[in-house]
Scaffold this motif. Structure first.
Motif, mmCIF file in Angstrom:
data_model
loop_
_atom_site.group_PDB
_atom_site.id
_atom_site.type_symbol
_atom_site.label_atom_id
_atom_site.label_comp_id
_atom_site.label_asym_id
_atom_site.label_seq_id
_atom_site.Cartn_x
_atom_site.Cartn_y
_atom_site.Cartn_z
ATOM 1 N N ASP A 282 0.909 -1.253 0.090
ATOM 2 C CA ASP A 282 0.074 -0.018 0.059
ATOM 3 C C ASP A 282 0.915 1.104 0.018
ATOM 4 O O ASP A 282 0.491 2.476 -0.556
ATOM 5 N N LYS A 283 2.070 1.215 0.561
ATOM 6 C CA LYS A 283 2.896 2.450 0.969
ATOM 7 C C LYS A 283 4.137 2.015 0.841
ATOM 8 O O LYS A 283 4.801 0.935 1.317
ATOM 9 N N VAL A 284 5.069 3.144 0.254
ATOM 10 C CA VAL A 284 6.563 2.852 0.332
ATOM 11 C C VAL A 284 7.166 4.109 0.958
ATOM 12 O O VAL A 284 6.517 5.224 0.274
ATOM 13 N N THR A 285 7.948 4.197 1.828
ATOM 14 C CA THR A 285 8.802 5.388 2.218
ATOM 15 C C THR A 285 10.282 5.180 1.953
ATOM 16 O O THR A 285 10.829 4.172 2.260
ATOM 17 N N VAL A 286 10.669 6.095 1.075
ATOM 18 C CA VAL A 286 12.167 6.053 0.850
ATOM 19 C C VAL A 286 12.750 7.124 1.715
ATOM 20 O O VAL A 286 12.483 8.469 1.664
ATOM 21 N N GLN A 287 13.881 6.794 2.482
ATOM 22 C CA GLN A 287 14.328 8.075 3.278
ATOM 23 C C GLN A 287 16.045 7.664 3.353
ATOM 24 O O GLN A 287 16.463 6.599 2.990
ATOM 25 N N VAL A 288 16.686 8.846 3.518
ATOM 26 C CA VAL A 288 17.917 8.927 3.847
ATOM 27 C C VAL A 288 18.645 8.309 4.804
ATOM 28 O O VAL A 288 17.925 8.555 5.920
ATOM 29 N N VAL A 289 19.578 7.419 4.889
ATOM 30 C CA VAL A 289 20.047 6.699 6.168
ATOM 31 C C VAL A 289 21.430 7.113 6.067
ATOM 32 O O VAL A 289 22.201 6.736 4.991
ATOM 33 N N ASN A 290 22.034 7.724 7.195
ATOM 34 C CA ASN A 290 23.437 7.924 7.163
ATOM 35 C C ASN A 290 24.246 6.590 7.214
ATOM 36 O O ASN A 290 23.877 5.820 8.019
ATOM 37 N N PRO A 291 25.400 6.491 6.572
ATOM 38 C CA PRO A 291 26.210 5.134 6.628
ATOM 39 C C PRO A 291 26.647 4.750 8.298
ATOM 40 O O PRO A 291 26.820 3.696 8.496
ATOM 41 N N LYS A 292 26.559 5.746 9.077
ATOM 42 C CA LYS A 292 26.948 5.636 10.269
ATOM 43 C C LYS A 292 25.974 5.064 11.120
ATOM 44 O O LYS A 292 26.318 4.456 12.274
ATOM 45 N N THR A 293 24.695 5.016 10.919
ATOM 46 C CA THR A 293 23.601 4.791 11.618
ATOM 47 C C THR A 293 22.759 3.563 10.776
ATOM 48 O O THR A 293 21.871 3.312 11.408
ATOM 49 N N VAL A 294 23.383 3.066 9.846
ATOM 50 C CA VAL A 294 22.586 2.217 8.812
ATOM 51 C C VAL A 294 22.382 0.905 9.522
ATOM 52 O O VAL A 294 21.293 0.148 9.359
ATOM 53 N N VAL A 295 23.376 0.584 10.629
ATOM 54 C CA VAL A 295 23.143 -0.750 11.396
ATOM 55 C C VAL A 295 22.041 -0.563 12.127
ATOM 56 O O VAL A 295 21.006 -1.388 12.289
ATOM 57 N N GLN A 296 22.090 0.327 12.876
ATOM 58 C CA GLN A 296 20.885 0.793 13.818
ATOM 59 C C GLN A 296 19.568 0.890 13.334
ATOM 60 O O GLN A 296 18.731 0.444 13.667
ATOM 61 N N ALA A 297 19.693 1.580 12.015
ATOM 62 C CA ALA A 297 18.191 1.600 11.387
ATOM 63 C C ALA A 297 17.666 0.313 11.084
ATOM 64 O O ALA A 297 16.551 0.204 10.749
ATOM 65 N N LEU A 298 18.752 -0.596 10.572
ATOM 66 C CA LEU A 298 18.041 -2.098 10.111
ATOM 67 C C LEU A 298 17.807 -2.801 11.333
ATOM 68 O O LEU A 298 16.625 -3.497 11.209
ATOM 69 N N GLU A 299 18.478 -2.847 12.436
ATOM 70 C CA GLU A 299 18.339 -3.517 13.690
ATOM 71 C C GLU A 299 17.056 -3.095 14.342
ATOM 72 O O GLU A 299 16.158 -4.038 14.945
ATOM 73 N N THR A 300 16.840 -1.752 14.515
ATOM 74 C CA THR A 300 15.315 -1.330 15.174
ATOM 75 C C THR A 300 14.032 -1.317 14.215
ATOM 76 O O THR A 300 13.362 -1.209 14.661
ATOM 77 N N GLN A 603 4.044 -9.645 7.481
ATOM 78 C CA GLN A 603 3.412 -9.117 8.854
ATOM 79 C C GLN A 603 3.710 -7.612 8.682
ATOM 80 O O GLN A 603 4.440 -6.807 7.904
ATOM 81 N N GLU A 604 2.723 -6.962 9.458
ATOM 82 C CA GLU A 604 2.631 -5.441 9.549
ATOM 83 C C GLU A 604 3.919 -4.862 10.080
ATOM 84 O O GLU A 604 4.345 -3.792 9.117
ATOM 85 N N GLU A 605 4.653 -5.141 11.015
ATOM 86 C CA GLU A 605 5.756 -4.587 11.633
ATOM 87 C C GLU A 605 7.095 -5.075 11.197
ATOM 88 O O GLU A 605 7.204 -6.263 10.976
ATOM 89 N N THR A 606 7.896 -4.156 10.841
ATOM 90 C CA THR A 606 9.222 -4.508 10.364
ATOM 91 C C THR A 606 9.877 -5.510 11.747
ATOM 92 O O THR A 606 9.765 -4.933 12.660
ATOM 93 N N GLU A 607 10.555 -6.601 11.466
ATOM 94 C CA GLU A 607 11.000 -7.408 12.395
ATOM 95 C C GLU A 607 12.313 -6.705 12.877
ATOM 96 O O GLU A 607 13.046 -6.159 12.203
ATOM 97 N N LYS A 608 12.552 -6.738 14.265
ATOM 98 C CA LYS A 608 13.595 -6.012 14.801
ATOM 99 C C LYS A 608 14.568 -7.092 15.310
ATOM 100 O O LYS A 608 14.219 -8.462 15.464
ATOM 101 N N ALA A 609 16.080 -6.726 15.351
ATOM 102 C CA ALA A 609 16.971 -7.572 15.733
ATOM 103 C C ALA A 609 16.480 -7.998 17.332
ATOM 104 O O ALA A 609 16.065 -7.193 18.163
ATOM 105 N N GLU A 610 16.804 -9.032 17.815
ATOM 106 C CA GLU A 610 16.845 -9.464 19.056
ATOM 107 C C GLU A 610 17.917 -8.838 20.090
ATOM 108 O O GLU A 610 19.020 -8.736 19.662
#
Length: 610
Positions: A282-300, A603-610
């Motif tokens: 239904d929806k896509v968001t494209v956003q800038v992610v800084n290389p220094k925070t890309v891991v955090q953005a994926l894990e969370t 699933q509705e929510e993006t899976e987070k790292a444990e």
């Protein structure tokens, strides 16, 4: 891309490298249910004990076999340390961040297969006459702009007319256009229309080229229309800055732009009238992610996927639990370029200057000998980048010259070349002067971005210092992405403070390198030109080059010429890694993959790292 375009890594662009690319599809171990990891990747280096990885360890598409939910919100990150420029139209953009946004809401009219040859499966089909010079394109009836207006042959012609207009401010005009009959006359004001392009019907366009060329069927045709009903009243010189590009862009792709946060993010909603069928999301968001925070953005779970993951960060995050890492051989290479002239804005061509600081080929060749790019690939990228030998990368195996070793790391040879060319240390400070006995300071421009950008720049500076060359960063620091490309000349203004620079090119589908190294190529940032180069580039797209073996010989000779002339030298080829959240299905990083409408989530929510 796409992708038939050259990009700056940044990197813009659109002209070419063709043909067969390595699918790099090996290592497709089944992942099974989401969260279950495949076999451990990488082998330990006997020398350093660090893991050294191979691109063959990765799959190019997600292996999630879960059950998709209806709809869903997909969050896509564009990894960059700068804001996206906001030129959200294929006819005007120049940087990768913008193109990574545009692809979600606009399509090329022509599709291509995994070997980068055009197919009949796109938004337009085509026929070629017996001469190989006349193409007739037919746009499908169900292809409509997001505002409901049909995409027409007039829209396609309009794109050609705008790019060929002398007031056009973008970067697209070049060999892909000058090969069409009448384009140069139109650009020069000698004709009111392009004689080689004819609108045959509402959905039918005929283009006549000056000669048959292998490039035409593999990325050499500009496939992007421009909605004439939107742009017709905007002066050409003002189009790139208009709301139609910056604030309210439209296309005919799977999603429609809903809102834009300038430089940061774009929110899109599905285009229910998409010509390939209603998108699953239904929806896509494209956003800038800084290389220094890309891991955090994926894990969370801030993002589901990113366009590319910094390979230097992969070893520490290879076991990230909530994503699957996809990988492919990148259609790209990093390089060191030498400023050998300037851009002549009036003539629209490079203007070599024999008095430039880097004009001596011996100096350039010695600087290549002085650097160990195998070590750069292993120490900074754990093998996910590797020594480059020629300016046609191995992603194009039909044309990459595997027998050409490039110029080997040999600092003693570098010293010998410099000695014989008259670069000597005459005052005993350990740094060489030029052959006239004058102080030699080489000003080096390199981009910021990622944790290893500065260490790598420092490595090159130190390597050159070891052979007696005084190389200093321009302004004493790394340059921000947009500033870097402005100063090396993406708008035709070459900063005289820059002598050498480290850049990277992401290459498109046509192996023809004229878009980067031709005399009339704005992106020929080294400003190199020679008669032999002109001849080889012309020969590579000639009718004779329709024969594969002939074309291979031409580009083998061209690769060797670039080794002899060294206007730039390649440093590393690269893998591209793309982590994708475990909830995502039907996602691929295969070349020319155009099924964004098929992406789904479980699933509705993006899976987070444990």
């Amino acid at each position: 891309m796409k992708r038939s375009s050259w990009r700056i890594l940044l990197f813009a662009i659109m002209l070419g490298f063709v043909f067969v690319l390595a699918a790099c599809n090996s290592g497709e171990e089944s992942k099974g249910d989401k969260g279950e990891k495949s076999e451990e990747k990488g082998e330990k280096s006997e020398e350093s004990g660090e893991k050294i990885y191979s691109i063959e360890d990765f799959s190019v598409e997600t292996t999630n076999e879960g059950e998709a939910i209806e709809g869903g919100h997909f969050k896509y990150g564009v990894v960059t340390d700068t804001a996206f420029e906001g030129l959200l139209n294929y006819n005007f953009y120049s940087g990768v961040p913008d193109s990574e946004i545009i692809k979600w809401f606009d399509d090329p009219l022509l599709s291509a297969d995994e070997t980068h040859n055009y197919t009949q499966d796109g938004a337009a089909t085509f026929e070629v006459d017996d001469s190989g010079k006349v193409f007739t394109f037919t746009i499908r009836d169900n292809v409509n702009w997001h505002d409901g207006e049909p995409v027409t042959a007039e829209d396609w012609l309009f794109a050609y007319e705008i790019i060929a207009d002398p007031d056009y401010t973008g970067v697209r005009y070049g060999a892909d256009f000058t090969v069409i009959e009448g384009v140069e006359e139109y650009r020069n004001g000698e004709a009111d229309s392009i004689s080689g392009i004819e609108v045959v019907g509402d959905k039918t366009l005929k283009i006549t080229y000056k000669q048959a060329s292998p490039s035409l069927l593999s990325g050499g045709i500009w496939p992007y229309a421009l909605p004439k009903h939107v742009f017709k009243d905007i002066p050409v010189a003002e189009m790139a800055e208009s709301d139609a590009v910056r604030k309210n862009p439209i296309g005919f792709g799977p999603f429609k732009v809903d809102s834009i946060t300038p430089g940061e993010a774009v929110v899109l909603t599905k285009n229910e009238d998409y010509w390939q069928g209603e998108p699953k999301l239904d929806k896509v968001t494209v956003q800038v992610v800084n290389p220094k925070t890309v891991v955090q953005a994926l894990e969370t779970g801030e993002v589901d996927a990113v366009d590319s993951f910094p390979t230097d960060q992969y070893p520490d995050n290879a076991d990230m639990a909530n994503v699957e890492f996809l990988g492919n051989t990148d259609m790209a290479y990093t390089y060191i370029g030498f400023k050998l002239g300037t851009w002549d804005k009036e003539k629209k061509e490079v203007k070599p200057d024999p008095n430039k600081k880097m004009a001596d080929v011996n100096l350039r060749k010695a600087m290549w000998h002085a650097v160990d790019n195998n070590a750069v690939g292993e120490q900074f990228y754990n093998g996910l980048r590797w020594n480059a030998t020629t300016l046609i990368p191995p992603s194009h195996p039909n044309f990459h010259d595997t027998e050409n070793p490039g110029i080997a790391y040999d600092p003693e040879e570098a010293k010998k070349i410099l000695d014989e060319a008259g670069y000597e240390d005459t005052n005993g400070d350990g740094m060489r002067e030029n052959p006239d006995g004058e102080e030699l300071v080489i000003n080096f421009a390199s981009m910021s971005g990622g944790d290893v950008a500065e260490p790598i720049a420092n490595y090159y500076i130190q390597a050159w210092e070891k052979v007696g060359l005084n190389v200093q960063l321009v302004d004493g620091r790394l340059l921000e992405f947009n500033s870097f490309y402005d100063r090396v000349g993406q708008s035709g203004d070459d900063d005289p403070a820059i002598d050498i620079f480290q850049g990277a090119w992401s290459v498109g589908t046509d192996v023809n390198p004229a878009g980067l190294y031709g005399r009339d190529a704005l992106f020929n940032f080294s400003r190199y030109a020679s008669e032999e180069n002109d001849e080889l580039l012309a020969d590579g797209v000639s009718e004779e080059a329709m024969e594969l073996e002939y074309r291979q010989k031409v580009y083998k000779d061209w690769q060797q010429l670039m080794l002899e002339e060294v206007p730039v030298f390649p440093t590393v080829y690269r893998a591209i890694l793309s982590p994708v959240n475990n909830r995502v299905m039907n996602y691929s990083i295969q070349y020319n993959w155009g099924d964004l409408h098929e992406i789904a989530v479980t699933q509705e929510e993006t899976e987070k790292a444990e």
